[in-house]
Motif scaffolding. Structure first.
Motif, PDB file in Angstrom:
ATOM      1  N   LYS A 160       6.275  -5.117 -11.596  1.00 38.64           N
ATOM      2  CA  LYS A 160       5.389  -5.000 -10.428  1.00 38.64           C
ATOM      3  C   LYS A 160       5.543  -3.629  -9.784  1.00 38.64           C
ATOM      4  O   LYS A 160       4.557  -2.986  -9.425  1.00 38.64           O
ATOM      5  CB  LYS A 160       5.676  -6.108  -9.419  1.00 38.64           C
ATOM      6  CG  LYS A 160       5.221  -7.469  -9.887  1.00 38.64           C
ATOM      7  CD  LYS A 160       5.519  -8.528  -8.860  1.00 38.64           C
ATOM      8  CE  LYS A 160       5.103  -9.888  -9.379  1.00 38.64           C
ATOM      9  NZ  LYS A 160       5.362 -10.948  -8.427  1.00 38.64           N
ATOM     10  N   ALA A 161       6.775  -3.169  -9.644  1.00 38.91           N
ATOM     11  CA  ALA A 161       7.017  -1.855  -9.059  1.00 38.91           C
ATOM     12  C   ALA A 161       6.401  -0.760  -9.938  1.00 38.91           C
ATOM     13  O   ALA A 161       5.792   0.183  -9.435  1.00 38.91           O
ATOM     14  CB  ALA A 161       8.513  -1.608  -8.878  1.00 38.91           C
ATOM     15  N   LYS A 162       6.558  -0.915 -11.240  1.00 43.21           N
ATOM     16  CA  LYS A 162       5.998   0.055 -12.179  1.00 43.21           C
ATOM     17  C   LYS A 162       4.476   0.106 -12.056  1.00 43.21           C
ATOM     18  O   LYS A 162       3.873   1.178 -12.022  1.00 43.21           O
ATOM     19  CB  LYS A 162       6.400  -0.301 -13.606  1.00 43.21           C
ATOM     20  CG  LYS A 162       6.071   0.760 -14.638  1.00 43.21           C
ATOM     21  CD  LYS A 162       6.499   0.342 -16.042  1.00 43.21           C
ATOM     22  CE  LYS A 162       8.009   0.139 -16.086  1.00 43.21           C
ATOM     23  NZ  LYS A 162       8.534  -0.181 -17.420  1.00 43.21           N
ATOM     24  N   THR A 163       3.851  -1.062 -11.970  1.00 41.06           N
ATOM     25  CA  THR A 163       2.394  -1.137 -11.834  1.00 41.06           C
ATOM     26  C   THR A 163       1.928  -0.467 -10.551  1.00 41.06           C
ATOM     27  O   THR A 163       0.942   0.283 -10.561  1.00 41.06           O
ATOM     28  CB  THR A 163       1.938  -2.618 -11.856  1.00 41.06           C
ATOM     29  OG1 THR A 163       2.328  -3.200 -13.098  1.00 41.06           O
ATOM     30  CG2 THR A 163       0.439  -2.739 -11.685  1.00 41.06           C
ATOM     31  N   ILE A 164       2.629  -0.719  -9.465  1.00 40.14           N
ATOM     32  CA  ILE A 164       2.264  -0.099  -8.185  1.00 40.14           C
ATOM     33  C   ILE A 164       2.378   1.417  -8.291  1.00 40.14           C
ATOM     34  O   ILE A 164       1.474   2.149  -7.863  1.00 40.14           O
ATOM     35  CB  ILE A 164       3.134  -0.639  -7.028  1.00 40.14           C
ATOM     36  CG1 ILE A 164       2.836  -2.124  -6.794  1.00 40.14           C
ATOM     37  CG2 ILE A 164       2.906   0.167  -5.750  1.00 40.14           C
ATOM     38  CD1 ILE A 164       3.822  -2.817  -5.859  1.00 40.14           C
ATOM     39  N   LEU A 165       3.449   1.911  -8.873  1.00 36.50           N
ATOM     40  CA  LEU A 165       3.628   3.358  -9.017  1.00 36.50           C
ATOM     41  C   LEU A 165       2.535   3.976  -9.888  1.00 36.50           C
ATOM     42  O   LEU A 165       2.044   5.079  -9.587  1.00 36.50           O
ATOM     43  CB  LEU A 165       5.012   3.676  -9.577  1.00 36.50           C
ATOM     44  CG  LEU A 165       6.174   3.485  -8.610  1.00 36.50           C
ATOM     45  CD1 LEU A 165       7.508   3.647  -9.338  1.00 36.50           C
ATOM     46  CD2 LEU A 165       6.079   4.453  -7.440  1.00 36.50           C
ATOM     47  N   VAL A 166       2.144   3.288 -10.952  1.00 39.95           N
ATOM     48  CA  VAL A 166       1.064   3.796 -11.809  1.00 39.95           C
ATOM     49  C   VAL A 166      -0.254   3.844 -11.037  1.00 39.95           C
ATOM     50  O   VAL A 166      -0.986   4.845 -11.094  1.00 39.95           O
ATOM     51  CB  VAL A 166       0.929   2.935 -13.099  1.00 39.95           C
ATOM     52  CG1 VAL A 166      -0.346   3.253 -13.852  1.00 39.95           C
ATOM     53  CG2 VAL A 166       2.143   3.135 -13.991  1.00 39.95           C
TER      54      VAL A 166
END
Length: 169
Positions: A65-71
């Motif tokens: 989820k954090a990775k998706t938000i950063l992308v």
């Protein structure tokens, strides 16, 4: 009954060392009575802190989820490097996709952003006077930022109960 809340004490409890260092500028501006500068810098600290927390979750836990938000945030930044749209989108995404911010905390941070815009831009009234923040408003914004985000560890954004149950199995 007087409110015994100590901003200085809260500052010592900021989880991220970089955020703690940046927050010292907020305290300096506040102590000097520079409330517009206080709020502008406070918003910058909040934005950086959210980015740091997301990156921490990706680096240490591989949090999808954090990775998706950063992308998503990266795409918004690349699409228009002069726009600050990504900042409010990040707050919204963190509130919706993680457990780091509840509804009230999200609204506190978005209110801080609106106050930051009033403080940072030459918003003038009918007498051509810039928007002026008072000490109490600046203090409330600082306290809300500390309580809502800055003093929280990033692990709180994960759905930790499910992970603990999985680990125990």
């Amino acid at each position: 009954m007087l409110d015994e809340y100590s901003i200085e004490q809260g500052a010592t409890q900021i989880f991220d060392a970089r955020s703690k260092e940046y927050f010292s500028e907020v305290l300096n501006c506040y102590a000097a009575g520079d409330y517009r500068s206080t709020v502008v810098m406070l918003w910058s600290v909040v934005v950086c802190n959210l980015l740091f927390k997301l990156q921490h979750l990706v680096d240490l836990y591989g949090d999808d989820k954090a990775k998706t938000i950063l992308v998503e945030i990266g795409k918004l930044q690349q699409a228009n490097e002069w726009s600050s749209e990504w900042e409010s989108k990040m707050v919204e995404s963190v509130a919706e996709q993680t457990q780091l911010l509840d509804i009230a905390e999200r609204e506190n941070l978005l209110h801080l952003q609106r106050q930051r815009h009033l403080a940072a831009h030459p918003v003038v009234n009918a007498n051509f006077q810039m928007h002026r923040l008072n000490r109490d408003t600046a203090r409330a914004l600082i306290r809300n930022a500390l309580d809502s985000l800055l003093m929280k560890a990033p692990i709180l954004s994960k759905q930790i109960v499910g992970d603990l149950v999985e680990d125990l199995e």
